[in-house]
Design a protein around this motif. Sequence first.
Motif, PDB file in Angstrom:
ATOM      1  N   MET A   1       0.832  -1.182   0.000  1.00  0.00           N
ATOM      2  CA  MET A   1       0.000   0.000   0.000  1.00  0.00           C
ATOM      3  C   MET A   1       0.880   1.250   0.000  1.00  0.00           C
ATOM      4  O   MET A   1       2.006   1.229   0.445  1.00  0.00           O
ATOM      5  CB  MET A   1      -0.914   0.003   1.219  1.00  0.00           C
ATOM      6  N   LEU A   2       0.298   2.340  -0.436  1.00  0.00           N
ATOM      7  CA  LEU A   2       1.012   3.606  -0.558  1.00  0.00           C
ATOM      8  C   LEU A   2       0.650   4.556   0.574  1.00  0.00           C
ATOM      9  O   LEU A   2      -0.427   4.461   1.158  1.00  0.00           O
ATOM     10  CB  LEU A   2       0.650   4.270  -1.882  1.00  0.00           C
ATOM     11  N   SER A   3       1.547   5.495   0.829  1.00  0.00           N
ATOM     12  CA  SER A   3       1.281   6.581   1.774  1.00  0.00           C
ATOM     13  C   SER A   3       1.313   7.896   1.007  1.00  0.00           C
ATOM     14  O   SER A   3       2.178   8.104   0.168  1.00  0.00           O
ATOM     15  CB  SER A   3       2.335   6.614   2.876  1.00  0.00           C
ATOM     16  N   ASP A   4       0.372   8.757   1.312  1.00  0.00           N
ATOM     17  CA  ASP A   4       0.311  10.087   0.710  1.00  0.00           C
ATOM     18  C   ASP A   4       0.802  11.068   1.763  1.00  0.00           C
ATOM     19  O   ASP A   4       0.234  11.147   2.848  1.00  0.00           O
ATOM     20  CB  ASP A   4      -1.126  10.400   0.308  1.00  0.00           C
ATOM     21  N   LEU A   5       1.853  11.804   1.465  1.00  0.00           N
ATOM     22  CA  LEU A   5       2.467  12.688   2.457  1.00  0.00           C
ATOM     23  C   LEU A   5       2.024  14.138   2.368  1.00  0.00           C
ATOM     24  O   LEU A   5       2.550  14.985   3.090  1.00  0.00           O
ATOM     25  CB  LEU A   5       3.995  12.609   2.344  1.00  0.00           C
ATOM     26  N   HIS A   6       1.059  14.438   1.508  1.00  0.00           N
ATOM     27  CA  HIS A   6       0.607  15.824   1.401  1.00  0.00           C
ATOM     28  C   HIS A   6      -0.817  15.846   0.865  1.00  0.00           C
ATOM     29  O   HIS A   6      -1.042  15.591  -0.315  1.00  0.00           O
ATOM     30  CB  HIS A   6       1.521  16.620   0.478  1.00  0.00           C
ATOM     31  N   CYS A   7      -1.772  16.146   1.736  1.00  0.00           N
ATOM     32  CA  CYS A   7      -3.160  16.123   1.299  1.00  0.00           C
ATOM     33  C   CYS A   7      -3.993  17.118   2.111  1.00  0.00           C
ATOM     34  O   CYS A   7      -3.814  17.247   3.311  1.00  0.00           O
ATOM     35  CB  CYS A   7      -3.725  14.722   1.466  1.00  0.00           C
ATOM     36  N   HIS A   8      -4.885  17.814   1.436  1.00  0.00           N
ATOM     37  CA  HIS A   8      -5.772  18.803   2.066  1.00  0.00           C
ATOM     38  C   HIS A   8      -7.174  18.204   2.177  1.00  0.00           C
ATOM     39  O   HIS A   8      -8.105  18.634   1.525  1.00  0.00           O
ATOM     40  CB  HIS A   8      -5.784  20.097   1.246  1.00  0.00           C
ATOM     41  N   MET A   9      -7.295  17.189   3.022  1.00  0.00           N
ATOM     42  CA  MET A   9      -8.513  16.412   3.132  1.00  0.00           C
ATOM     43  C   MET A   9      -9.394  16.834   4.307  1.00  0.00           C
ATOM     44  O   MET A   9     -10.564  16.467   4.360  1.00  0.00           O
ATOM     45  CB  MET A   9      -8.141  14.926   3.263  1.00  0.00           C
ATOM     46  N   LEU A  10      -8.863  17.581   5.250  1.00  0.00           N
ATOM     47  CA  LEU A  10      -9.679  17.968   6.408  1.00  0.00           C
ATOM     48  C   LEU A  10     -10.784  18.923   5.969  1.00  0.00           C
ATOM     49  O   LEU A  10     -10.524  19.913   5.295  1.00  0.00           O
ATOM     50  CB  LEU A  10      -8.816  18.626   7.491  1.00  0.00           C
ATOM     51  N   PRO A  11     -12.005  18.654   6.370  1.00  0.00           N
ATOM     52  CA  PRO A  11     -13.129  19.477   5.907  1.00  0.00           C
ATOM     53  C   PRO A  11     -13.134  20.885   6.499  1.00  0.00           C
ATOM     54  O   PRO A  11     -12.983  21.064   7.707  1.00  0.00           O
ATOM     55  CB  PRO A  11     -14.366  18.695   6.355  1.00  0.00           C
ATOM     56  N   GLY A  12     -13.258  21.870   5.604  1.00  0.00           N
ATOM     57  CA  GLY A  12     -13.428  23.251   6.034  1.00  0.00           C
ATOM     58  C   GLY A  12     -12.231  23.920   6.671  1.00  0.00           C
ATOM     59  O   GLY A  12     -12.363  24.979   7.278  1.00  0.00           O
ATOM     60  N   ILE A  13     -11.052  23.352   6.524  1.00  0.00           N
ATOM     61  CA  ILE A  13      -9.858  23.898   7.182  1.00  0.00           C
ATOM     62  C   ILE A  13      -9.129  24.904   6.290  1.00  0.00           C
ATOM     63  O   ILE A  13      -8.679  25.931   6.742  1.00  0.00           O
ATOM     64  CB  ILE A  13      -8.895  22.764   7.602  1.00  0.00           C
ATOM     65  N   ASP A  14      -8.977  24.575   5.017  1.00  0.00           N
ATOM     66  CA  ASP A  14      -8.253  25.464   4.100  1.00  0.00           C
ATOM     67  C   ASP A  14      -8.874  25.370   2.708  1.00  0.00           C
ATOM     68  O   ASP A  14     -10.079  25.225   2.602  1.00  0.00           O
ATOM     69  CB  ASP A  14      -6.746  25.159   4.103  1.00  0.00           C
ATOM     70  N   ASP A  15      -8.068  25.401   1.675  1.00  0.00           N
ATOM     71  CA  ASP A  15      -8.606  25.391   0.313  1.00  0.00           C
ATOM     72  C   ASP A  15      -8.834  23.988  -0.238  1.00  0.00           C
ATOM     73  O   ASP A  15      -9.082  23.819  -1.424  1.00  0.00           O
ATOM     74  CB  ASP A  15      -7.697  26.179  -0.632  1.00  0.00           C
ATOM     75  N   GLY A  16      -8.789  22.986   0.615  1.00  0.00           N
ATOM     76  CA  GLY A  16      -9.055  21.613   0.193  1.00  0.00           C
ATOM     77  C   GLY A  16     -10.540  21.306   0.275  1.00  0.00           C
ATOM     78  O   GLY A  16     -11.370  22.027  -0.270  1.00  0.00           O
ATOM     79  N   SER A  17     -10.852  20.253   0.987  1.00  0.00           N
ATOM     80  CA  SER A  17     -12.237  19.813   1.130  1.00  0.00           C
ATOM     81  C   SER A  17     -13.103  20.883   1.798  1.00  0.00           C
ATOM     82  O   SER A  17     -12.700  21.510   2.769  1.00  0.00           O
ATOM     83  CB  SER A  17     -12.270  18.537   1.974  1.00  0.00           C
ATOM     84  N   LYS A  18     -14.290  21.062   1.257  1.00  0.00           N
ATOM     85  CA  LYS A  18     -15.209  22.071   1.804  1.00  0.00           C
ATOM     86  C   LYS A  18     -16.085  21.521   2.923  1.00  0.00           C
ATOM     87  O   LYS A  18     -16.547  22.262   3.777  1.00  0.00           O
ATOM     88  CB  LYS A  18     -16.106  22.645   0.696  1.00  0.00           C
ATOM     89  N   ASP A  19     -16.347  20.191   2.906  1.00  0.00           N
ATOM     90  CA  ASP A  19     -17.211  19.611   3.936  1.00  0.00           C
ATOM     91  C   ASP A  19     -16.883  18.127   4.097  1.00  0.00           C
ATOM     92  O   ASP A  19     -16.067  17.571   3.356  1.00  0.00           O
ATOM     93  CB  ASP A  19     -18.694  19.818   3.598  1.00  0.00           C
ATOM     94  N   MET A  20     -17.530  17.484   5.073  1.00  0.00           N
ATOM     95  CA  MET A  20     -17.231  16.086   5.372  1.00  0.00           C
ATOM     96  C   MET A  20     -17.559  15.178   4.191  1.00  0.00           C
ATOM     97  O   MET A  20     -16.826  14.230   3.908  1.00  0.00           O
ATOM     98  CB  MET A  20     -17.999  15.646   6.619  1.00  0.00           C
ATOM     99  N   GLU A  21     -18.636  15.439   3.484  1.00  0.00           N
ATOM    100  CA  GLU A  21     -19.005  14.631   2.319  1.00  0.00           C
ATOM    101  C   GLU A  21     -17.876  14.626   1.287  1.00  0.00           C
ATOM    102  O   GLU A  21     -17.505  13.585   0.742  1.00  0.00           O
ATOM    103  CB  GLU A  21     -20.292  15.185   1.699  1.00  0.00           C
ATOM    104  N   GLN A  22     -17.309  15.792   1.039  1.00  0.00           N
ATOM    105  CA  GLN A  22     -16.213  15.899   0.077  1.00  0.00           C
ATOM    106  C   GLN A  22     -14.965  15.191   0.610  1.00  0.00           C
ATOM    107  O   GLN A  22     -14.248  14.534  -0.151  1.00  0.00           O
ATOM    108  CB  GLN A  22     -15.934  17.369  -0.215  1.00  0.00           C
ATOM    109  N   SER A  23     -14.699  15.298   1.904  1.00  0.00           N
ATOM    110  CA  SER A  23     -13.551  14.606   2.503  1.00  0.00           C
ATOM    111  C   SER A  23     -13.679  13.099   2.350  1.00  0.00           C
ATOM    112  O   SER A  23     -12.703  12.412   2.025  1.00  0.00           O
ATOM    113  CB  SER A  23     -13.434  14.959   3.990  1.00  0.00           C
ATOM    114  N   LEU A  24     -14.870  12.584   2.579  1.00  0.00           N
ATOM    115  CA  LEU A  24     -15.085  11.142   2.430  1.00  0.00           C
ATOM    116  C   LEU A  24     -14.919  10.708   0.975  1.00  0.00           C
ATOM    117  O   LEU A  24     -14.368   9.645   0.701  1.00  0.00           O
ATOM    118  CB  LEU A  24     -16.457  10.752   2.977  1.00  0.00           C
ATOM    119  N   ALA A  25     -15.375  11.531   0.050  1.00  0.00           N
ATOM    120  CA  ALA A  25     -15.184  11.228  -1.374  1.00  0.00           C
ATOM    121  C   ALA A  25     -13.697  11.195  -1.708  1.00  0.00           C
ATOM    122  O   ALA A  25     -13.227  10.304  -2.436  1.00  0.00           O
ATOM    123  CB  ALA A  25     -15.915  12.246  -2.244  1.00  0.00           C
ATOM    124  N   MET A  26     -12.936  12.143  -1.180  1.00  0.00           N
ATOM    125  CA  MET A  26     -11.495  12.170  -1.406  1.00  0.00           C
ATOM    126  C   MET A  26     -10.838  10.916  -0.818  1.00  0.00           C
ATOM    127  O   MET A  26      -9.940  10.328  -1.435  1.00  0.00           O
ATOM    128  CB  MET A  26     -10.891  13.429  -0.787  1.00  0.00           C
TER     129      MET A  26
END
Length: 115
Positions: A1-26
Amino acid sequence: MLSDLHCHMLPGIDDGSKDMEQSLAMARIAVADGISTTVVTPHHLNGVYSNPARQIRAGIEALNEALERAGIGLALLREALPPGARIPAWLRSSVQSRASTRSRRSCRAPRRTGR
């Protein structure tokens, strides 16, 4: 398995995921791409975002709980290296050259349709 060392997956924190639904999709995309662990790396003190550690920890905890409820097998980490550690230049350039040749689908927020 792989590890991703840079991801903006936390919902509503910055310019990544906007909400939990989007985080789960990611997260689903990451797992489908073979990623088992990701290090969440929100922007901080860059002139746009200021994310206190407690807010980041709370976001990780909430997303981990949502991942578990959804049955998504992705482990989230807050940091890949201890505070103050530096990645050697030779390793940084090797990782960057490999990353530029691979798909980064999982760390881009999925596009929403119907809006």
